[in-house]
Design a protein around this motif. Structure first.
Motif, PDB file in Angstrom:
ATOM      1  N   TYR A  32       0.831  -1.395   0.019  1.00 42.88           N
ATOM      2  CA  TYR A  32       0.047  -0.097   0.004  1.00 42.88           C
ATOM      3  C   TYR A  32       0.951   1.200  -0.008  1.00 42.88           C
ATOM      4  N   ARG A  97      -3.768   3.464  -0.297  1.00 42.40           N
ATOM      5  CA  ARG A  97      -4.347   2.959  -1.645  1.00 42.40           C
ATOM      6  C   ARG A  97      -3.516   1.949  -2.070  1.00 42.40           C
ATOM      7  N   ARG A  98      -3.791   0.977  -2.855  1.00 44.69           N
ATOM      8  CA  ARG A  98      -2.663   0.028  -3.429  1.00 44.69           C
ATOM      9  C   ARG A  98      -1.660   0.577  -4.165  1.00 44.69           C
ATOM     10  N   ASP A 107      -8.621   9.612  -4.109  1.00 45.95           N
ATOM     11  CA  ASP A 107      -8.529   8.147  -4.791  1.00 45.95           C
ATOM     12  C   ASP A 107      -7.955   7.343  -3.658  1.00 45.95           C
ATOM     13  N   TYR A 108      -7.688   7.535  -2.327  1.00 46.40           N
ATOM     14  CA  TYR A 108      -7.548   6.832  -1.324  1.00 46.40           C
ATOM     15  C   TYR A 108      -8.862   5.910  -0.992  1.00 46.40           C
ATOM     16  N   ASP A 109      -8.642   4.507  -0.338  1.00 46.75           N
ATOM     17  CA  ASP A 109      -9.720   3.606  -0.292  1.00 46.75           C
ATOM     18  C   ASP A 109     -10.060   3.606   1.276  1.00 46.75           C
ATOM     19  N   THR A 110      -8.878   3.786   2.128  1.00 45.60           N
ATOM     20  CA  THR A 110      -9.060   3.298   3.719  1.00 45.60           C
ATOM     21  C   THR A 110      -8.599   4.588   4.350  1.00 45.60           C
TER      22      THR A 110
END
Length: 121
Positions: A32, A97-98, A107-110
């Motif tokens: 990540y 983010r991956r 664009d970040y997921d967590t």
């Protein structure tokens, strides 16, 4: 599922330093990119910097006083902050983010819940 927890915030005098930590649980951080952001009262959330899974860094703001680093063995990303100013008081978040650092915070997921940084004058 990846979860992030920030720590290291607190009260510091103007000109002081703090090191924030972003710790992962649920999954390893190895794959990540991790970004640091801050929410100052009355302002929109601002990106600080990001470190990719391979260790490359991206600065979202011109903050040469802040240094991002990662320790994959401990699954922690750090934000070392020097010469802090009262106007930098706020909640500091990390996000994941991956693989690579995205261009924007959207664009970040967590996201973690944040840690409070208070800089007194």
């Amino acid at each position: 599922q990846l979860q992030l927890v920030e720590s290291g915030g607190g009260l510091v005098q103007s000109g002081g330093s703090l090191r924030l930590s972003c710790a992962a649980s649920g999954r390893t951080l190895d794959y990540y990119a991790i970004g640091w952001f801050r929410q100052v009262p009355g302002k929109e959330r601002e990106g600080v910097s990001c470190i990719s899974s391979s260790g490359g860094t991206t600065n979202y703001a011109d903050l040469g006083r802040f240094i991002i680093s990662r320790d994959n063995a401990k699954d922690i990303v750090y934000l070392q902050m020097f010469s802090l100013k009262p106007e930098e008081t706020g909640v500091y978040h990390c996000a994941a983010r991956r693989t690579s650092c995205p261009a924007t915070q959207y664009d970040y997921d967590t996201w973690g819940r944040g840690t409070q940084v208070t800089v007194s004058s």
